[in-house]
Scaffold this motif. Structure first.
Motif, PDB file in Angstrom:
ATOM      1  N   ASP A  11      47.730  46.440 -64.073  1.00 52.97           N
ATOM      2  CA  ASP A  11      48.228  47.016 -62.998  1.00 52.97           C
ATOM      3  C   ASP A  11      49.167  48.143 -63.406  1.00 52.97           C
ATOM      4  O   ASP A  11      50.052  48.158 -64.089  1.00 52.97           O
ATOM      5  CB  ASP A  11      49.220  46.068 -62.508  1.00 52.97           C
ATOM      6  N   PRO A  12      48.573  49.355 -63.090  1.00 57.53           N
ATOM      7  CA  PRO A  12      49.485  50.549 -63.316  1.00 57.53           C
ATOM      8  C   PRO A  12      50.765  50.650 -62.783  1.00 57.53           C
ATOM      9  O   PRO A  12      51.480  51.457 -63.284  1.00 57.53           O
ATOM     10  CB  PRO A  12      48.361  51.631 -62.550  1.00 57.53           C
ATOM     11  N   ALA A  13      51.187  49.868 -61.755  1.00 53.75           N
ATOM     12  CA  ALA A  13      52.517  50.098 -61.341  1.00 53.75           C
ATOM     13  C   ALA A  13      53.376  49.033 -62.398  1.00 53.75           C
ATOM     14  O   ALA A  13      54.628  49.059 -62.074  1.00 53.75           O
ATOM     15  CB  ALA A  13      52.535  49.407 -59.970  1.00 53.75           C
ATOM     16  N   LYS A  14      52.908  48.396 -62.990  1.00 56.25           N
ATOM     17  CA  LYS A  14      53.717  47.399 -63.995  1.00 56.25           C
ATOM     18  C   LYS A  14      53.718  47.745 -65.250  1.00 56.25           C
ATOM     19  O   LYS A  14      52.638  48.351 -65.964  1.00 56.25           O
ATOM     20  CB  LYS A  14      53.187  45.931 -63.901  1.00 56.25           C
ATOM     21  N   PRO A  15      54.916  47.753 -66.152  1.00 59.15           N
ATOM     22  CA  PRO A  15      54.937  48.196 -67.565  1.00 59.15           C
ATOM     23  C   PRO A  15      53.967  47.440 -68.366  1.00 59.15           C
ATOM     24  O   PRO A  15      53.840  46.079 -68.161  1.00 59.15           O
ATOM     25  CB  PRO A  15      56.315  47.860 -67.716  1.00 59.15           C
ATOM     26  N   ILE A  16      53.354  48.098 -69.232  1.00 54.96           N
ATOM     27  CA  ILE A  16      52.352  47.481 -70.097  1.00 54.96           C
ATOM     28  C   ILE A  16      53.050  46.587 -71.186  1.00 54.96           C
ATOM     29  O   ILE A  16      52.453  45.676 -71.573  1.00 54.96           O
ATOM     30  CB  ILE A  16      51.320  48.475 -70.829  1.00 54.96           C
ATOM     31  N   ALA A  17      54.250  46.768 -71.603  1.00 54.11           N
ATOM     32  CA  ALA A  17      54.950  46.187 -72.826  1.00 54.11           C
ATOM     33  C   ALA A  17      55.106  44.625 -72.573  1.00 54.11           C
ATOM     34  O   ALA A  17      54.830  43.858 -73.152  1.00 54.11           O
ATOM     35  CB  ALA A  17      56.480  46.687 -72.821  1.00 54.11           C
TER      36      ALA A  17
END
Length: 189
Positions: free
Chosen positions: A68-74
């Motif tokens: 999800d581009p809206a959520k941080p990948i970390a």
């Protein structure tokens, strides 16, 4: 422990979702040292940690459409890495129960250079504490490593593990309590 700027990260996630391997490398690269450290602390072995992290990254690539581009990948990468560590720990437990192979991972504690008595004593203490942490139940170990070693907040850990903040607090407390009980001589000054 922020990786990339949110806008850049969001753009990279979109490219990764479209199948861009270069973008995937740029997206995950800032997180690799932290994830590898987490896996090492969970598994107690550099070799197993590297394997678990590779598996986690491969799984992330395969499931890239779910990003999800809206959520941080970390947080996503941390969760996937923890899941791969859990899988390895379960396999290790089954193997030990069935008597298939022996798992006695070597933990690199410090450099091999000769040092003073204090350095030797510190190495031994660190080794014993690492071993004691490895013997904790997985749920207690996860919470302890994420909070005490990685310095994450209870709120962040609760979101990563899908439990309440109170549960994280309790797990960290119980982990520390078990370490103290089983290793009281180690912690006396």
């Amino acid at each position: 422990m922020q990786g990339l700027d949110d806008t850049i990260e969001s753009g990279l996630v979109e490219k990764v979702r479209a199948g861009n391997r270069t973008a995937f490398g740029r997206l995950v690269e800032p997180h690799l040292p932290r994830l590898l450290g987490l896996a090492r602390r969970m598994l107690g072995s550099s070799e197993e940690a590297e394997d678990a992290l590779q598996t986690a990254l491969a799984s992330t690539w395969v499931a890239r459409a779910k990003l999800d581009p809206a959520k941080p990948i970390a947080a996503y990468l941390t969760t996937v890495t923890l899941n791969k560590c859990r899988d390895r720990l379960r396999r290790r437990k089954v193997s030990q129960f069935l008597g298939i192979g022996s798992f006695d991972p070597e933990i690199p504690i410090a450099s091999d250079e000769p040092g003073t008595e204090t350095l030797v004593a510190d190495r031994q203490m660190l080794h014993e504490v690492s071993r004691a942490i490895e013997r904790l139940p997985v749920r207690l170990r996860e919470a302890l490593v994420l909070v005490a070693v990685e310095g994450r907040s209870h709120r962040e850990v609760s979101q990563l593990l899908g439990v309440t903040e109170k549960t994280v607090e309790t797990r960290v407390y119980r982990a520390r309590q078990r370490l103290r009980e089983k290793n009281s001589d180690m912690f006396e000054a």
